[in-house]
Design a protein around this motif. Structure first.
Motif, PDB file in Angstrom:
ATOM      1  N   ALA A  96       0.827  -1.288   0.053  1.00  0.00           N
ATOM      2  CA  ALA A  96      -0.061  -0.132   0.158  1.00  0.00           C
ATOM      3  C   ALA A  96       0.966   1.286  -0.060  1.00  0.00           C
ATOM      4  O   ALA A  96       1.991   1.349   0.656  1.00  0.00           O
ATOM      5  CB  ALA A  96      -0.705   0.134   1.248  1.00  0.00           C
ATOM      6  N   VAL A 141      -2.942  -1.201  -3.416  1.00  0.00           N
ATOM      7  CA  VAL A 141      -4.038   0.066  -3.069  1.00  0.00           C
ATOM      8  C   VAL A 141      -2.965   1.263  -2.447  1.00  0.00           C
ATOM      9  O   VAL A 141      -1.957   1.337  -1.997  1.00  0.00           O
ATOM     10  CB  VAL A 141      -4.895  -0.348  -1.854  1.00  0.00           C
ATOM     11  CG1 VAL A 141      -4.042  -0.670  -0.700  1.00  0.00           C
ATOM     12  CG2 VAL A 141      -5.894   0.724  -1.532  1.00  0.00           C
ATOM     13  N   ILE A 143      -3.848   4.959  -0.606  1.00  0.00           N
ATOM     14  CA  ILE A 143      -4.795   5.707   0.195  1.00  0.00           C
ATOM     15  C   ILE A 143      -4.085   7.414  -0.114  1.00  0.00           C
ATOM     16  O   ILE A 143      -3.060   7.817   0.019  1.00  0.00           O
ATOM     17  CB  ILE A 143      -4.514   5.325   1.641  1.00  0.00           C
ATOM     18  CG1 ILE A 143      -4.834   4.049   2.133  1.00  0.00           C
ATOM     19  CG2 ILE A 143      -5.565   6.397   2.487  1.00  0.00           C
ATOM     20  CD1 ILE A 143      -6.211   3.574   1.581  1.00  0.00           C
ATOM     21  N   LEU A 158     -13.480   6.675   1.836  1.00  0.00           N
ATOM     22  CA  LEU A 158     -13.293   6.296   3.122  1.00  0.00           C
ATOM     23  C   LEU A 158     -13.893   7.117   3.962  1.00  0.00           C
ATOM     24  O   LEU A 158     -14.370   6.637   5.211  1.00  0.00           O
ATOM     25  CB  LEU A 158     -11.865   5.990   3.280  1.00  0.00           C
ATOM     26  CG  LEU A 158     -10.897   4.774   2.133  1.00  0.00           C
ATOM     27  CD1 LEU A 158      -9.701   4.656   3.220  1.00  0.00           C
ATOM     28  CD2 LEU A 158     -11.917   3.767   2.266  1.00  0.00           C
ATOM     29  N   ALA A 270      -9.397   5.215  -1.264  1.00  0.00           N
ATOM     30  CA  ALA A 270      -8.795   4.266  -1.393  1.00  0.00           C
ATOM     31  C   ALA A 270      -8.900   3.948  -2.970  1.00  0.00           C
ATOM     32  O   ALA A 270      -9.782   3.736  -3.618  1.00  0.00           O
ATOM     33  CB  ALA A 270      -9.204   3.034  -0.871  1.00  0.00           C
ATOM     34  N   THR A 272      -7.569   2.030  -6.380  1.00  0.00           N
ATOM     35  CA  THR A 272      -7.294   0.637  -6.851  1.00  0.00           C
ATOM     36  C   THR A 272      -7.137   0.849  -8.356  1.00  0.00           C
ATOM     37  O   THR A 272      -8.097   1.797  -8.903  1.00  0.00           O
ATOM     38  CB  THR A 272      -7.959  -0.384  -6.311  1.00  0.00           C
ATOM     39  OG1 THR A 272      -9.333  -0.309  -6.817  1.00  0.00           O
ATOM     40  CG2 THR A 272      -7.823  -0.582  -4.906  1.00  0.00           C
ATOM     41  N   THR A 281      -7.051  -6.993   0.296  1.00  0.00           N
ATOM     42  CA  THR A 281      -7.072  -5.850  -0.069  1.00  0.00           C
ATOM     43  C   THR A 281      -8.530  -5.295   0.237  1.00  0.00           C
ATOM     44  O   THR A 281      -8.739  -4.187   0.729  1.00  0.00           O
ATOM     45  CB  THR A 281      -6.831  -5.470  -1.705  1.00  0.00           C
ATOM     46  OG1 THR A 281      -5.562  -6.074  -2.007  1.00  0.00           O
ATOM     47  CG2 THR A 281      -7.004  -4.108  -2.030  1.00  0.00           C
ATOM     48  N   ILE A 285      -9.661  -2.257   2.839  1.00  0.00           N
ATOM     49  CA  ILE A 285     -10.294  -1.114   2.574  1.00  0.00           C
ATOM     50  C   ILE A 285     -11.594  -1.109   3.421  1.00  0.00           C
ATOM     51  O   ILE A 285     -11.957  -0.031   4.024  1.00  0.00           O
ATOM     52  CB  ILE A 285     -10.857  -1.117   1.095  1.00  0.00           C
ATOM     53  CG1 ILE A 285      -9.452  -0.847   0.470  1.00  0.00           C
ATOM     54  CG2 ILE A 285     -11.612  -0.072   0.394  1.00  0.00           C
ATOM     55  CD1 ILE A 285      -9.662  -1.139  -1.352  1.00  0.00           C
ATOM     56  N   ARG A 289     -12.449   2.070   6.158  1.00  0.00           N
ATOM     57  CA  ARG A 289     -13.954   2.797   6.027  1.00  0.00           C
ATOM     58  C   ARG A 289     -14.716   2.769   7.210  1.00  0.00           C
ATOM     59  O   ARG A 289     -15.326   3.776   7.643  1.00  0.00           O
ATOM     60  CB  ARG A 289     -14.876   2.244   4.851  1.00  0.00           C
ATOM     61  CG  ARG A 289     -15.887   2.955   4.506  1.00  0.00           C
ATOM     62  CD  ARG A 289     -16.666   2.340   3.516  1.00  0.00           C
ATOM     63  NE  ARG A 289     -16.448   2.365   2.268  1.00  0.00           N
ATOM     64  CZ  ARG A 289     -15.954   1.600   1.304  1.00  0.00           C
ATOM     65  NH1 ARG A 289     -16.233   0.090   1.562  1.00  0.00           N
ATOM     66  NH2 ARG A 289     -15.614   1.907   0.008  1.00  0.00           N
TER      67      ARG A 289
END
Length: 295
Positions: A96, A141, A143, A158, A270, A272, A281, A285, A289
């Motif tokens: 990530a 992913v 952020i 999120l 997030a 992807t 993953t 996520i 959230r």
């Protein structure tokens, strides 16, 4: 089944843009990889890529075929993993990309909690300021804070993080405390480098009244952490996400100013490269959230 395997091999070669690198990554002899891709081209009746000693280049047909194959291969992998989830917890390496300040102040304890729930997952995090390329780099992913600018990626919201005005006690003692948003025009304001005028839009929390103020100051830059740090050094006002300013407030380096007014909330996404996500993953996520936006 052989066709699906050859499609998967073709996808790996394109992602690596090298037979040798793809062969090393998946543990297949280079010669086998080259032979299987050639057989695939022969079965289709079209050349998918131009090969030279230095580089590979997709043909127009190859680009179209790659996009279709990648979706098919991703779905096949996901179907296999989802069946495996009936017997086992999510596992593997979760790679990530995280925003530095937000990861340190907010995400770190959440990641620790997530890691305790899923002991089979290992973690590789990239906290460099750059925006990683989720298509060409091996990240599951990313952020990201702020509005998403990349329409080629899948963005999952999120949270919406509240923001307020902050300044150091020493700056307020020296320059005075504003009584209304309009007073900010007479103060040093620290903000992101803007091509045009720097405008702060504030909303009164009790009435919903909105005021936009064109502010200015000696410092404009592109680092959230540096902006906040300069505010602690008595250089002016900063419009900051509350979660990022919390420690400076607790330790007396910053105080909230104009507390009845708030800035625009900052979205957290997030990002992807595909909607077809492996269990590790997807769970990550969903967990973020739930914790960042409960209810």
């Amino acid at each position: 089944m052989e066709l699906l395997n050859d499609m998967a091999l073709f996808v790996e070669v394109v992602k690596a843009m090298s037979f040798r690198r793809a062969a090393d990554a998946i543990g297949v002899p280079n010669s086998t990889l080259s032979r299987r891709v050639s057989a695939l081209e022969k079965a289709i009746g079209l050349r998918l890529m131009h090969r030279t000693t230095r580089r590979l280049e997709l043909t127009e047909a190859g680009q179209i075929y790659f996009e279709r194959c990648k979706r098919i291969v991703d779905e096949a992998k996901l179907a296999h993993e989802q069946l495996g989830e009936l017997l086992a917890q999510p596992s593997g390496v979760l790679r990530a990309s995280l925003p530095v300040d937000f990861a340190t102040s907010t995400l770190a304890p959440l990641i620790a909690e997530f890691a305790a729930i899923y002991p089979g997952i290992r973690f590789e995090f990239d906290l460099t300021p750059r925006r990683v390329d989720l298509v060409s780099e091996p990240f599951d992913v990313a952020i990201r804070m702020g509005e998403s600018q990349d329409s080629n990626l899948i963005a999952r919201l999120l949270a919406q993080l509240p923001t307020h005005l902050y300044a150091s006690p020493t700056y307020l003692e020296r320059a005075g405390e504003p009584q209304a948003p309009a007073d900010l025009v007479n103060h040093e304001c620290l903000g992101f480098k803007a091509a045009k005028a720097m405008v702060w839009t504030l909303t009164r929390e009790d009435s919903g009244a909105v005021e936009s103020v064109e502010v200015g100051g000696r410092f404009q830059l592109n680092s959230v952490g540096m902006l906040r740090r300069m505010a602690t050094l008595d250089l002016g006002f900063v419009l900051s996400v509350d979660a990022l300013a919390a420690r400076d407030v607790q330790q007396g380096r910053l105080v909230r100013v104009l507390p009845a007014w708030q800035g625009p909330p900052v979205p957290v996404y997030a990002m992807t490269e595909t909607r077809l996500l492996p269990a590790k993953t997807q769970r990550f996520i969903e967990f973020l959230r739930e914790r960042l936006h409960p209810g």
